[in-house]
Design a protein around this motif. Sequence first.
Motif, PDB file in Angstrom:
ATOM      1  N   PHE A  94      38.252  32.519 -88.056  1.00 42.51           N
ATOM      2  CA  PHE A  94      37.567  32.466 -86.759  1.00 42.51           C
ATOM      3  C   PHE A  94      37.184  33.881 -86.341  1.00 42.51           C
ATOM      4  CE2 PHE A  94      38.055  31.374 -81.954  1.00 42.51           C
ATOM      5  CZ  PHE A  94      36.699  31.068 -81.864  1.00 42.51           C
ATOM      6  N   ASP A  95      35.882  34.125 -86.229  1.00 41.55           N
ATOM      7  CA  ASP A  95      35.376  35.400 -85.709  1.00 41.55           C
ATOM      8  C   ASP A  95      34.987  35.162 -84.258  1.00 41.55           C
ATOM      9  OD1 ASP A  95      34.566  35.471 -88.823  1.00 41.55           O
ATOM     10  OD2 ASP A  95      34.906  37.502 -88.065  1.00 41.55           O
ATOM     11  N   HIS A  96      35.618  35.871 -83.378  1.00 42.58           N
ATOM     12  CA  HIS A  96      35.522  35.543 -81.956  1.00 42.58           C
ATOM     13  C   HIS A  96      35.179  36.782 -81.133  1.00 42.58           C
ATOM     14  CE1 HIS A  96      37.827  33.866 -78.196  1.00 42.58           C
ATOM     15  NE2 HIS A  96      36.523  33.814 -78.043  1.00 42.58           N
ATOM     16  N   ILE A  97      34.048  36.717 -80.464  1.00 45.80           N
ATOM     17  CA  ILE A  97      33.675  37.778 -79.521  1.00 45.80           C
ATOM     18  C   ILE A  97      33.822  37.183 -78.133  1.00 45.80           C
ATOM     19  CG2 ILE A  97      31.849  39.348 -78.743  1.00 45.80           C
ATOM     20  CD1 ILE A  97      32.414  39.724 -81.672  1.00 45.80           C
ATOM     21  N   ARG A  98      34.492  37.896 -77.256  1.00 45.39           N
ATOM     22  CA  ARG A  98      34.649  37.388 -75.886  1.00 45.39           C
ATOM     23  C   ARG A  98      34.191  38.469 -74.916  1.00 45.39           C
ATOM     24  NH1 ARG A  98      37.665  36.842 -71.252  1.00 45.39           N
ATOM     25  NH2 ARG A  98      38.366  34.739 -70.733  1.00 45.39           N
ATOM     26  N   MET A  99      33.102  38.206 -74.248  1.00 48.61           N
ATOM     27  CA  MET A  99      32.545  39.206 -73.335  1.00 48.61           C
ATOM     28  C   MET A  99      32.735  38.775 -71.897  1.00 48.61           C
ATOM     29  SD  MET A  99      29.130  40.304 -75.289  1.00 48.61           S
ATOM     30  CE  MET A  99      29.220  41.854 -74.452  1.00 48.61           C
ATOM     31  N   GLN A 100      33.499  39.551 -71.171  1.00 48.87           N
ATOM     32  CA  GLN A 100      33.687  39.277 -69.752  1.00 48.87           C
ATOM     33  C   GLN A 100      32.723  40.178 -69.006  1.00 48.87           C
ATOM     34  OE1 GLN A 100      33.999  40.171 -66.468  1.00 48.87           O
ATOM     35  NE2 GLN A 100      36.027  41.069 -66.663  1.00 48.87           N
ATOM     36  N   SER A 101      31.603  39.604 -68.569  1.00 49.20           N
ATOM     37  CA  SER A 101      30.568  40.378 -67.869  1.00 49.20           C
ATOM     38  C   SER A 101      30.289  39.724 -66.519  1.00 49.20           C
ATOM     39  CB  SER A 101      29.274  40.421 -68.689  1.00 49.20           C
ATOM     40  OG  SER A 101      29.546  40.641 -70.061  1.00 49.20           O
ATOM     41  N   GLU A 102      31.359  39.337 -65.826  1.00 46.33           N
ATOM     42  CA  GLU A 102      31.217  38.619 -64.562  1.00 46.33           C
ATOM     43  C   GLU A 102      30.522  39.489 -63.519  1.00 46.33           C
ATOM     44  OE1 GLU A 102      32.224  35.502 -64.317  1.00 46.33           O
ATOM     45  OE2 GLU A 102      34.179  35.178 -65.274  1.00 46.33           O
ATOM     46  N   GLY A 103      30.089  38.845 -62.433  1.00 46.04           N
ATOM     47  CA  GLY A 103      29.500  39.565 -61.309  1.00 46.04           C
ATOM     48  C   GLY A 103      30.495  40.552 -60.712  1.00 46.04           C
ATOM     49  N   SER A 104      29.967  41.535 -60.002  1.00 38.31           N
ATOM     50  CA  SER A 104      30.797  42.676 -59.608  1.00 38.31           C
ATOM     51  C   SER A 104      31.819  42.355 -58.517  1.00 38.31           C
ATOM     52  CB  SER A 104      29.902  43.824 -59.154  1.00 38.31           C
ATOM     53  OG  SER A 104      29.069  43.373 -58.103  1.00 38.31           O
ATOM     54  N   HIS A 105      31.690  41.213 -57.849  1.00 36.72           N
ATOM     55  CA  HIS A 105      32.683  40.874 -56.826  1.00 36.72           C
ATOM     56  C   HIS A 105      33.642  39.780 -57.290  1.00 36.72           C
ATOM     57  CE1 HIS A 105      29.470  42.828 -54.479  1.00 36.72           C
ATOM     58  NE2 HIS A 105      30.491  43.305 -53.801  1.00 36.72           N
ATOM     59  N   ALA A 106      33.524  39.380 -58.533  1.00 40.65           N
ATOM     60  CA  ALA A 106      34.294  38.244 -59.027  1.00 40.65           C
ATOM     61  C   ALA A 106      35.739  38.620 -59.353  1.00 40.65           C
ATOM     62  CB  ALA A 106      33.617  37.688 -60.274  1.00 40.65           C
ATOM     63  N   VAL A 107      36.570  37.582 -59.387  1.00 42.74           N
ATOM     64  CA  VAL A 107      37.917  37.695 -59.944  1.00 42.74           C
ATOM     65  C   VAL A 107      37.919  36.871 -61.221  1.00 42.74           C
ATOM     66  CG1 VAL A 107      40.354  37.180 -59.605  1.00 42.74           C
ATOM     67  CG2 VAL A 107      38.948  37.892 -57.657  1.00 42.74           C
ATOM     68  N   HIS A 108      38.381  37.460 -62.304  1.00 46.89           N
ATOM     69  CA  HIS A 108      38.414  36.740 -63.581  1.00 46.89           C
ATOM     70  C   HIS A 108      39.850  36.756 -64.100  1.00 46.89           C
ATOM     71  CE1 HIS A 108      36.777  35.487 -67.601  1.00 46.89           C
ATOM     72  NE2 HIS A 108      37.881  36.094 -68.009  1.00 46.89           N
ATOM     73  N   THR A 109      40.398  35.571 -64.339  1.00 43.26           N
ATOM     74  CA  THR A 109      41.727  35.503 -64.946  1.00 43.26           C
ATOM     75  C   THR A 109      41.614  34.603 -66.174  1.00 43.26           C
ATOM     76  OG1 THR A 109      42.255  33.686 -63.444  1.00 43.26           O
ATOM     77  CG2 THR A 109      43.054  35.869 -62.814  1.00 43.26           C
ATOM     78  N   GLY A 110      41.380  35.188 -67.317  1.00 39.05           N
ATOM     79  CA  GLY A 110      41.159  34.412 -68.529  1.00 39.05           C
ATOM     80  C   GLY A 110      42.432  34.286 -69.357  1.00 39.05           C
ATOM     81  N   LYS A 111      42.548  33.145 -70.020  1.00 34.26           N
ATOM     82  CA  LYS A 111      43.682  32.927 -70.926  1.00 34.26           C
ATOM     83  C   LYS A 111      43.131  32.488 -72.269  1.00 34.26           C
ATOM     84  CE  LYS A 111      47.227  33.094 -67.941  1.00 34.26           C
ATOM     85  NZ  LYS A 111      48.211  32.065 -67.715  1.00 34.26           N
ATOM     86  N   LEU A 112      43.745  33.020 -73.297  1.00 31.39           N
ATOM     87  CA  LEU A 112      43.348  32.630 -74.641  1.00 31.39           C
ATOM     88  C   LEU A 112      44.617  32.375 -75.437  1.00 31.39           C
ATOM     89  CD1 LEU A 112      41.323  32.442 -77.040  1.00 31.39           C
ATOM     90  CD2 LEU A 112      41.503  34.931 -77.245  1.00 31.39           C
ATOM     91  N   TYR A 113      44.717  31.171 -75.980  1.00 31.31           N
ATOM     92  CA  TYR A 113      45.878  30.810 -76.807  1.00 31.31           C
ATOM     93  C   TYR A 113      45.381  30.544 -78.216  1.00 31.31           C
ATOM     94  CZ  TYR A 113      48.327  30.166 -72.380  1.00 31.31           C
ATOM     95  OH  TYR A 113      48.883  30.364 -71.148  1.00 31.31           O
ATOM     96  N   VAL A 114      45.922  31.263 -79.178  1.00 30.73           N
ATOM     97  CA  VAL A 114      45.494  31.084 -80.568  1.00 30.73           C
ATOM     98  C   VAL A 114      46.706  30.759 -81.427  1.00 30.73           C
ATOM     99  CG1 VAL A 114      44.276  32.128 -82.525  1.00 30.73           C
ATOM    100  CG2 VAL A 114      43.708  32.852 -80.197  1.00 30.73           C
ATOM    101  N   ASP A 115      46.645  29.648 -82.138  1.00 35.33           N
ATOM    102  CA  ASP A 115      47.693  29.300 -83.101  1.00 35.33           C
ATOM    103  C   ASP A 115      47.126  29.431 -84.507  1.00 35.33           C
ATOM    104  OD1 ASP A 115      49.390  28.762 -81.068  1.00 35.33           O
ATOM    105  OD2 ASP A 115      49.459  26.587 -81.351  1.00 35.33           O
ATOM    106  N   LEU A 116      47.828  30.172 -85.362  1.00 36.79           N
ATOM    107  CA  LEU A 116      47.338  30.375 -86.725  1.00 36.79           C
ATOM    108  C   LEU A 116      48.297  29.760 -87.734  1.00 36.79           C
ATOM    109  CD1 LEU A 116      46.827  33.312 -85.061  1.00 36.79           C
ATOM    110  CD2 LEU A 116      45.740  33.853 -87.228  1.00 36.79           C
ATOM    111  N   ASP A 117      47.731  28.937 -88.585  1.00 36.95           N
ATOM    112  CA  ASP A 117      48.516  28.390 -89.680  1.00 36.95           C
ATOM    113  C   ASP A 117      48.423  29.333 -90.894  1.00 36.95           C
ATOM    114  OD1 ASP A 117      50.211  26.477 -90.688  1.00 36.95           O
ATOM    115  OD2 ASP A 117      49.008  24.833 -89.862  1.00 36.95           O
ATOM    116  N   ALA A 118      49.073  28.953 -91.979  1.00 33.78           N
ATOM    117  CA  ALA A 118      49.148  29.847 -93.144  1.00 33.78           C
ATOM    118  C   ALA A 118      47.764  30.321 -93.583  1.00 33.78           C
ATOM    119  CB  ALA A 118      49.842  29.143 -94.307  1.00 33.78           C
ATOM    120  N   ARG A 119      47.668  31.608 -93.926  1.00 39.07           N
ATOM    121  CA  ARG A 119      46.451  32.246 -94.461  1.00 39.07           C
ATOM    122  C   ARG A 119      45.245  32.177 -93.537  1.00 39.07           C
ATOM    123  NH1 ARG A 119      44.976  29.198 -97.942  1.00 39.07           N
ATOM    124  NH2 ARG A 119      46.685  27.704 -98.014  1.00 39.07           N
TER     125      ARG A 119
END
Lengths: 428, 245
Positions: free
Chosen positions: A214-239
């Motif tokens: 999985f190649d993952h780009i995550r861009m947080q470019s919210e508006g300038s007055h915003a509140v951003h609380t992001g969560k990312l959960y990644v589970d990886l199996d063998a290899r």
Amino acid sequence: MTATVLETYQSQLESVIGAIPCTDALRRSAMDKALTAGLPTPKDEDWRYSDLKPFRTGAFALSKAAQTSDMPIQYFADKPAARLVFINGQFSEERSDLGTLSDSVRLKTLTNHCQVDTARADDLLEGVDALDYLNTALMRDGIVISVPAGVHVTAPVELINLVTNSAKAATHTRHLIELGENASLTLIEQYVGDATDYWSNPVMQVRMGEGARFDHIRMQSEGSHAVHTGKLYVDLDARATYRGTSIMTGAALSRLEITARILGTGAHADINGAALAAPGQSHDTITRVDHRIPGATSEQIYRTIADKRAKSSFQGKITVAVDAQETAADQSFKALLLDRTGEANAKPELEIFADDVKCSHGATVGELDTSALFYLTSRGIDPDTAQQMLVEAFTGDALIAVEDDDLRNALMDNVSRWMQERSKGGTQ
Amino acid sequence: MIKIDNLHVNVSDKEIIKGLNLEINAGEVHAIMGPNGAGKSTLASTIAGRENYEVTSGSITFDGKDLLELEAHERVGEGIFLGFQYPVEIPGVSNLNFMRTALNGVRRYRGEDDMSAAEFMKLIRVKAADLKMDMDMLKRFVNVGFSGGEKKRNEMVQMAVLDPKFAVLDETDSGLDIDALRTVSDGINAQRRDDTAILLITHYQRLLDYVKPDFVHVLANGKIVKSGGPELALELEEKGYADVA
Ligand SMILES: Nc1ncnc2c1ncn2[C@@H]1O[C@H](COP(=O)(O)OP(=O)(O)O)[C@@H](O)[C@H]1O
Ligand SMILES: [Mg+2]
């Protein structure tokens, strides 16, 4: 005070009941747990660097569903497999382009999740803290991408989360990404919005089967007055190989919490990121990399920049379980203060219970190198360009997991633009 | 070309240059010699416009312009070049990108168009070959992992690309073996023309065997204490600064 804020959220629950039918019981349970857990306080270790005022001074309403918006979107892939656009947490058919993606993968919105045999409410994480619980209780929609075993989605998928007209209103989006054995996917995820003081509280769950990539780009470019609380959960199996790069430039207050659980031998996780905080912004990144089995590796490279009165913090925890021998886990954090009033905090944490491991961490906070600046300007390069070159060089370290040259250059262009905006803004 | 008049410079509130006078005309090569800590590099940095090098009195006039009014990058646009005693390493910035941005910065200052990437590559290949620098080093990060001699050759490639009217070369000869010294000297001599001027800062007579100066000055304790022709360098080599300065 806290109780009343949460009670307001509880009163929002009924309006989403039935939106994703199989989740109703889960929603109610999550809301109960949110009430029990309470909102974070400055005493919570993970919240020590974040400003809690936006959460404590009153509840955010639920954002209103919007079918479309004419806000411009910057796309990064010329020929994407699909463009998936969510507006205020709801899938926008008008602005999305599914391309040919559904020919090769199972693709649906969360609102249709309950209709599929294989999908159940169990797929959805209930949460670990009040913000997760609120997301679970109040989510409106999200994307569910399931790449079957052996399928390689070669073109990137663009996932846009856009918020508009949501003053003091919250959007809770839940995305699920599942990769079967030896499947692969590239996702370019963006969070953008207008200048209202909205709250964006998304959760993404990623499950990777054996040998998946999985190649993952995550861009947080919210508006300038915003509140951003992001969560990312990644589970990886063998290899499995996760190559994640987060780029944070938006919002007044931004937090990203990444939890990677390494559950199979030979897995590798790159968890990299760059955060660029303009005057007054506050950026927090919290990573937790959990090595549970032997013979897996992880690497974290974070580069953050803080301008005037800006704050940038990084808390990175690596846990190596007693059985997880031959783990190699590295973490490197560097902060660059563009002004004396900028602030950077770093808290690396290693909890290692196995004895045969290679783990390292390093954290530095510095300013732009005046010798390097003089060297560049002494060759005829103007000071703004010289600063931009040094910032690009500094940030570039965090982009090394982006293998595609064009994509990496496009991301770097955003860093350059950030610096150009800064020099245009002068001494604000 | 350049006239330095009664220059006083403070660094970190300490006076380092204490009333220095120097005039260099087009077509001339001057050498400044002097003991460690005399203020030679401070003079060079002041000419180049380093921030926080505070000129408390005096003036520097370049081609009739008040140099002290200009920022460092503007001085390069006017035709000034400083070869660093200690070239700076810049990880993450490629040498090629650095030099192209520099050249285009100067061209923009002069109201000229940017040089295209192809045209620039043609130019840099020639200049690098003249200074026996291979293309691999141009692709690497600026000065990172370069030997002392490679750094100095890199300075000379930059000078050749920017083609300055007036070059101040601060101990460009130190740390060079004899072959590198020859190459670097050839680079300096190539820059020596009727319409250019060069100020060599050096500790050693040996560079002056390859690049013959018209005038030699001794800088001690922030001032020029003695000036003469090339024979002064030989005298210094023989007797040391103590007797001369
Ligand atoms: N950044 C600085 N801050 C304070 N003192 C400095 C600084 N740079 C140089 N100096 C002092 O200025 C004096 C002259 O230094 P320099 O110009 O490097 O001498 P030279 O090149 O002749 O050996 C020395 O006493 C040195 O210690
Ligand atoms: Mg010196």
